[in-house]
Design a protein around this motif. Structure first.
Motif, PDB file in Angstrom:
ATOM      1  N   GLY A   1      -2.261   4.069  -5.231  1.00  0.00           N
ATOM      2  CA  GLY A   1      -2.385   2.619  -5.105  1.00  0.00           C
ATOM      3  C   GLY A   1      -1.115   1.834  -5.325  1.00  0.00           C
ATOM      4  O   GLY A   1      -1.074   0.628  -5.079  1.00  0.00           O
ATOM      5  N   ASN A   2      -0.038   2.482  -5.750  1.00  0.00           N
ATOM      6  CA  ASN A   2       1.203   1.790  -6.082  1.00  0.00           C
ATOM      7  C   ASN A   2       2.078   1.632  -4.839  1.00  0.00           C
ATOM      8  O   ASN A   2       2.504   2.611  -4.238  1.00  0.00           O
ATOM      9  CB  ASN A   2       1.953   2.575  -7.163  1.00  0.00           C
ATOM     10  CG  ASN A   2       3.142   1.835  -7.709  1.00  0.00           C
ATOM     11  OD1 ASN A   2       3.908   1.236  -6.969  1.00  0.00           O
ATOM     12  ND2 ASN A   2       3.297   1.901  -9.015  1.00  0.00           N
ATOM     13  N   LYS A   3       2.382   0.411  -4.478  1.00  0.00           N
ATOM     14  CA  LYS A   3       3.145   0.130  -3.261  1.00  0.00           C
ATOM     15  C   LYS A   3       4.587   0.613  -3.335  1.00  0.00           C
ATOM     16  O   LYS A   3       5.236   0.748  -2.311  1.00  0.00           O
ATOM     17  CB  LYS A   3       3.092  -1.352  -2.952  1.00  0.00           C
ATOM     18  CG  LYS A   3       1.664  -1.855  -2.820  1.00  0.00           C
ATOM     19  CD  LYS A   3       1.447  -2.584  -1.542  1.00  0.00           C
ATOM     20  CE  LYS A   3       0.066  -3.150  -1.477  1.00  0.00           C
ATOM     21  NZ  LYS A   3      -0.865  -2.398  -0.717  1.00  0.00           N
TER      22      LYS A   3
ATOM     23  N   ARG B   1      -4.166   8.484  -9.127  1.00  0.00           N
ATOM     24  CA  ARG B   1      -4.764   7.226  -8.686  1.00  0.00           C
ATOM     25  C   ARG B   1      -3.719   6.121  -8.680  1.00  0.00           C
ATOM     26  O   ARG B   1      -3.638   5.321  -7.751  1.00  0.00           O
ATOM     27  CB  ARG B   1      -5.926   6.846  -9.604  1.00  0.00           C
ATOM     28  CG  ARG B   1      -6.662   5.590  -9.188  1.00  0.00           C
ATOM     29  CD  ARG B   1      -7.770   5.237 -10.204  1.00  0.00           C
ATOM     30  NE  ARG B   1      -8.646   4.194  -9.704  1.00  0.00           N
ATOM     31  CZ  ARG B   1      -8.370   2.896  -9.758  1.00  0.00           C
ATOM     32  NH1 ARG B   1      -7.233   2.472 -10.282  1.00  0.00           N
ATOM     33  NH2 ARG B   1      -9.241   2.015  -9.278  1.00  0.00           N
ATOM     34  N   GLU B   2      -2.898   6.079  -9.712  1.00  0.00           N
ATOM     35  CA  GLU B   2      -1.837   5.069  -9.794  1.00  0.00           C
ATOM     36  C   GLU B   2      -0.834   5.232  -8.646  1.00  0.00           C
ATOM     37  O   GLU B   2      -0.419   4.254  -8.029  1.00  0.00           O
ATOM     38  CB  GLU B   2      -1.108   5.182 -11.127  1.00  0.00           C
ATOM     39  CG  GLU B   2       0.024   4.192 -11.285  1.00  0.00           C
ATOM     40  CD  GLU B   2       0.805   4.396 -12.572  1.00  0.00           C
ATOM     41  OE1 GLU B   2       2.009   4.092 -12.558  1.00  0.00           O
ATOM     42  OE2 GLU B   2       0.231   4.857 -13.572  1.00  0.00           O
TER      43      GLU B   2
ATOM     44  N   GLU C   1      -7.856   3.339   3.465  1.00  0.00           N
ATOM     45  CA  GLU C   1      -8.776   2.597   2.610  1.00  0.00           C
ATOM     46  C   GLU C   1      -9.354   3.567   1.588  1.00  0.00           C
ATOM     47  O   GLU C   1      -9.681   4.709   1.912  1.00  0.00           O
ATOM     48  CB  GLU C   1      -9.901   1.986   3.441  1.00  0.00           C
ATOM     49  CG  GLU C   1     -10.829   1.100   2.630  1.00  0.00           C
ATOM     50  CD  GLU C   1     -11.897   0.438   3.481  1.00  0.00           C
ATOM     51  OE1 GLU C   1     -12.836  -0.116   2.886  1.00  0.00           O
ATOM     52  OE2 GLU C   1     -11.817   0.493   4.712  1.00  0.00           O
TER      53      GLU C   1
ATOM     54  N   ASN D   1       2.066   4.553  -2.017  1.00  0.00           N
ATOM     55  CA  ASN D   1       1.687   3.503  -1.075  1.00  0.00           C
ATOM     56  C   ASN D   1       0.682   3.984  -0.038  1.00  0.00           C
ATOM     57  O   ASN D   1       0.699   3.558   1.113  1.00  0.00           O
ATOM     58  CB  ASN D   1       2.927   2.906  -0.400  1.00  0.00           C
ATOM     59  CG  ASN D   1       2.636   1.564   0.241  1.00  0.00           C
ATOM     60  OD1 ASN D   1       1.681   0.884  -0.117  1.00  0.00           O
ATOM     61  ND2 ASN D   1       3.452   1.178   1.183  1.00  0.00           N
TER      62      ASN D   1
ATOM     63  N   LEU E   1     -10.234   2.184  -5.176  1.00  0.00           N
ATOM     64  CA  LEU E   1      -9.081   1.327  -5.470  1.00  0.00           C
ATOM     65  C   LEU E   1      -9.327  -0.111  -5.029  1.00  0.00           C
ATOM     66  O   LEU E   1      -8.439  -0.778  -4.510  1.00  0.00           O
ATOM     67  CB  LEU E   1      -7.825   1.888  -4.797  1.00  0.00           C
ATOM     68  CG  LEU E   1      -7.330   3.216  -5.333  1.00  0.00           C
ATOM     69  CD1 LEU E   1      -6.229   3.783  -4.463  1.00  0.00           C
ATOM     70  CD2 LEU E   1      -6.853   3.076  -6.767  1.00  0.00           C
TER      71      LEU E   1
ATOM     72  N   VAL F   1      -6.860  -2.847  -5.803  1.00  0.00           N
ATOM     73  CA  VAL F   1      -5.581  -2.913  -5.091  1.00  0.00           C
ATOM     74  C   VAL F   1      -5.828  -3.640  -3.774  1.00  0.00           C
ATOM     75  O   VAL F   1      -6.672  -3.227  -2.982  1.00  0.00           O
ATOM     76  CB  VAL F   1      -5.035  -1.493  -4.820  1.00  0.00           C
ATOM     77  CG1 VAL F   1      -3.737  -1.556  -4.025  1.00  0.00           C
ATOM     78  CG2 VAL F   1      -4.836  -0.733  -6.123  1.00  0.00           C
TER      79      VAL F   1
ATOM     80  N   VAL G   1      -2.363   3.334   0.242  1.00  0.00           N
ATOM     81  CA  VAL G   1      -3.268   2.277   0.677  1.00  0.00           C
ATOM     82  C   VAL G   1      -2.678   1.419   1.792  1.00  0.00           C
ATOM     83  O   VAL G   1      -3.391   0.622   2.386  1.00  0.00           O
ATOM     84  CB  VAL G   1      -3.732   1.383  -0.504  1.00  0.00           C
ATOM     85  CG1 VAL G   1      -4.583   2.181  -1.483  1.00  0.00           C
ATOM     86  CG2 VAL G   1      -2.557   0.721  -1.188  1.00  0.00           C
TER      87      VAL G   1
ATOM     88  N   HIS H   1      -5.745  -2.859   1.897  1.00  0.00           N
ATOM     89  CA  HIS H   1      -5.851  -1.466   2.341  1.00  0.00           C
ATOM     90  C   HIS H   1      -5.661  -1.407   3.854  1.00  0.00           C
ATOM     91  O   HIS H   1      -6.097  -2.284   4.578  1.00  0.00           O
ATOM     92  CB  HIS H   1      -7.224  -0.893   1.981  1.00  0.00           C
ATOM     93  CG  HIS H   1      -7.421  -0.729   0.518  1.00  0.00           C
ATOM     94  ND1 HIS H   1      -7.964   0.410  -0.016  1.00  0.00           N
ATOM     95  CD2 HIS H   1      -7.141  -1.536  -0.539  1.00  0.00           C
ATOM     96  CE1 HIS H   1      -8.023   0.294  -1.328  1.00  0.00           C
ATOM     97  NE2 HIS H   1      -7.533  -0.893  -1.665  1.00  0.00           N
TER      98      HIS H   1
END
Length: 157
Positions: free
Chosen positions: A54-56, A50-51, A66, A60, A70, A73, A62, A76
């Motif tokens: 959602g971590n850019k 999950r991290e 969508e 990345n 998350l 974050v 997201v 999306h």
């Protein structure tokens, strides 16, 4: 003699960023876009997955997808399909193949190949904007791929 060989093997694998049970990016076997075998032999951690999603500065995901889970974050994307229900739409093997190299299943996909190290026209070094050098590796490690697969498998509608 055997101990020396094992020590040398461990050092070589560690230099390449691989663990003993890890499948190298160039050795992944795709069947109709799916990857049946775990890349590490270690179960993925959905919390870490999950991290990463959602971590850019990591997956990345997201940026293009969508994911309702998350909602914490921002920003999306809408280029790729919504990932809600991904765990019902695709099997674990299909998810592993898609995350490792989506073009093996979806030829015209814009999704980056997260576990690939060759066959690029002009590779860059991760998300740095720099050209690749002799440390060029995949965008995500094999275990990070397994973690993302574990997380996506939890996304049910």
């Amino acid at each position: 003699m055997e101990r020396t060989f094992l020590a040398t093997l461990a050092l070589t694998l560690s230099t390449l960023g691989l663990s003993a049970g890890e499948i190298a990016p160039t050795a992944v076997t795709f069947v109709d876009g799916s990857v049946e075998a775990s890349l590490t032999g270690v179960a993925g951690d959905p919390t870490r997955g999950r991290e990463i999603v959602g971590n850019k500065s990591m997956g990345n995901c997201v940026a293009c997808h969508e994911v309702s889970d998350l909602s914490d974050v921002p920003f999306h994307g809408e280029i790729g399909p919504m990932l809600d229900g991904a765990g019902e739409r695709w099997s674990e093997a299909e998810l592993r193949g898609i995350v490792a190299n989506a073009k093996m299943m979806f030829e015209d996909s814009l999704m980056p190949s997260f576990y690939k190290t060759e066959g690029f026209i002009r590779p860059g070094k991760a998300y740095t904007g720099e050209a690749a050098d002799d440390t060029f590796g995949p965008l995500l490690t094999a275990q990070q791929i397994e973690d993302v697969v574990a997380y996506l498998s939890t996304l049910k509608e």
